[in-house]
Design a protein around this motif. Structure first.
Motif, mmCIF file in Angstrom:
data_model
loop_
_atom_site.group_PDB
_atom_site.id
_atom_site.type_symbol
_atom_site.label_atom_id
_atom_site.label_comp_id
_atom_site.label_asym_id
_atom_site.label_seq_id
_atom_site.Cartn_x
_atom_site.Cartn_y
_atom_site.Cartn_z
ATOM 1 N N TRP A 1 0.863 -1.202 0.056
ATOM 2 C CA TRP A 1 -0.028 -0.123 -0.148
ATOM 3 C C TRP A 1 0.958 1.094 -0.021
ATOM 4 O O TRP A 1 1.793 1.424 0.691
ATOM 5 C CB TRP A 1 -0.972 0.108 1.200
ATOM 6 N N VAL A 2 0.771 1.897 -0.914
ATOM 7 C CA VAL A 2 1.564 3.139 -1.113
ATOM 8 C C VAL A 2 0.836 4.538 -1.270
ATOM 9 O O VAL A 2 -0.191 4.517 -1.937
ATOM 10 C CB VAL A 2 2.415 2.957 -2.547
ATOM 11 N N ARG A 3 1.318 5.306 -0.642
ATOM 12 C CA ARG A 3 0.763 6.758 -0.448
ATOM 13 C C ARG A 3 1.865 7.678 -0.787
ATOM 14 O O ARG A 3 2.912 7.711 -0.133
ATOM 15 C CB ARG A 3 -0.017 7.260 0.872
ATOM 16 N N ALA B 1 -3.723 5.848 0.415
ATOM 17 C CA ALA B 1 -2.941 4.855 -0.152
ATOM 18 C C ALA B 1 -3.542 3.847 -1.145
ATOM 19 O O ALA B 1 -4.945 3.640 -1.045
ATOM 20 C CB ALA B 1 -2.364 3.957 1.271
ATOM 21 N N THR C 1 5.210 -0.215 8.263
ATOM 22 C CA THR C 1 5.211 0.732 7.473
ATOM 23 C C THR C 1 6.554 1.667 7.485
ATOM 24 O O THR C 1 6.989 1.859 8.481
ATOM 25 C CB THR C 1 3.902 1.729 8.019
#
Length: 171
Positions: A22-24, A31, A79
């Protein structure tokens, strides 16, 4: 020093075993789940082209927050903050990253020609850990789904069960 090595080992092991991260990116509202490969100490992504995953907020030289989930239970493992860099098409780094990504790409519309399409129309990004991990949150970080053209199912019309279940008359 020992804590940094343990964090790096956790990031690497979690990213290697997970199929999604999950990338923001900077300025992104939420995200986004992205498929990836772990290659030479970083997460490698391909996207922003026709038929590929969108990479909103991920710019060369920027930063991103990456969350890795457990493959078996789906829970958050770690994270971490990443430095984003775009890999130049045709470079040795690009060739090595694309060779790994190619093996993980499912249902490519153009088969073996996808690497040429990636070079022309897509971006290959490298998200390298900066060494900073974030503590796990106390509560749920659930967010509403992103806007989509998809709709939910509507209730079946009242007369439909009678139409489906009535017996056909023999001829």
């Amino acid at each position: 020093m020992t804590s940094e090595l343990l964090d790096q080992a956790l990031i690497e092991e979690a990213a290697k075993k997970s199929g999604l991260v999950w990338v923001r990116g900077a300025g992104a509202p939420a995200a986004r789940a992205l498929w990836h490969v772990w290659h030479e100490g970083a997460v490698c992504l391909v996207g922003d082209g026709p038929g590929e995953q969108p990479l909103p907020g991920l710019a060369d030289g920027g930063s991103a927050e990456v969350t890795v989930r457990s493959k078996d239970k789906g829970g958050r493992l770690v994270t971490w903050t990443a430095a984003v860099s775009e890999v130049a098409p045709g470079s040795p780094e690009w060739e090595a990253a694309v060779a790994e990504l190619k093996g993980k790409r499912l249902n490519a519309p153009d088969g073996e020609a996808m690497t040429e399409r990636w070079a022309r129309e897509c971006r290959v990004l490298r998200l390298a850990p900066t060494g900073h991990t974030s503590p796990l949150p106390e509560g749920s970080l659930a967010e509403p789904p992103l806007p989509s053209a998809a709709t939910t199912r509507r209730p079946a019309p009242a007369g439909l069960p009678r139409l489906l279940l009535r017996r056909r008359k023999p001829k």
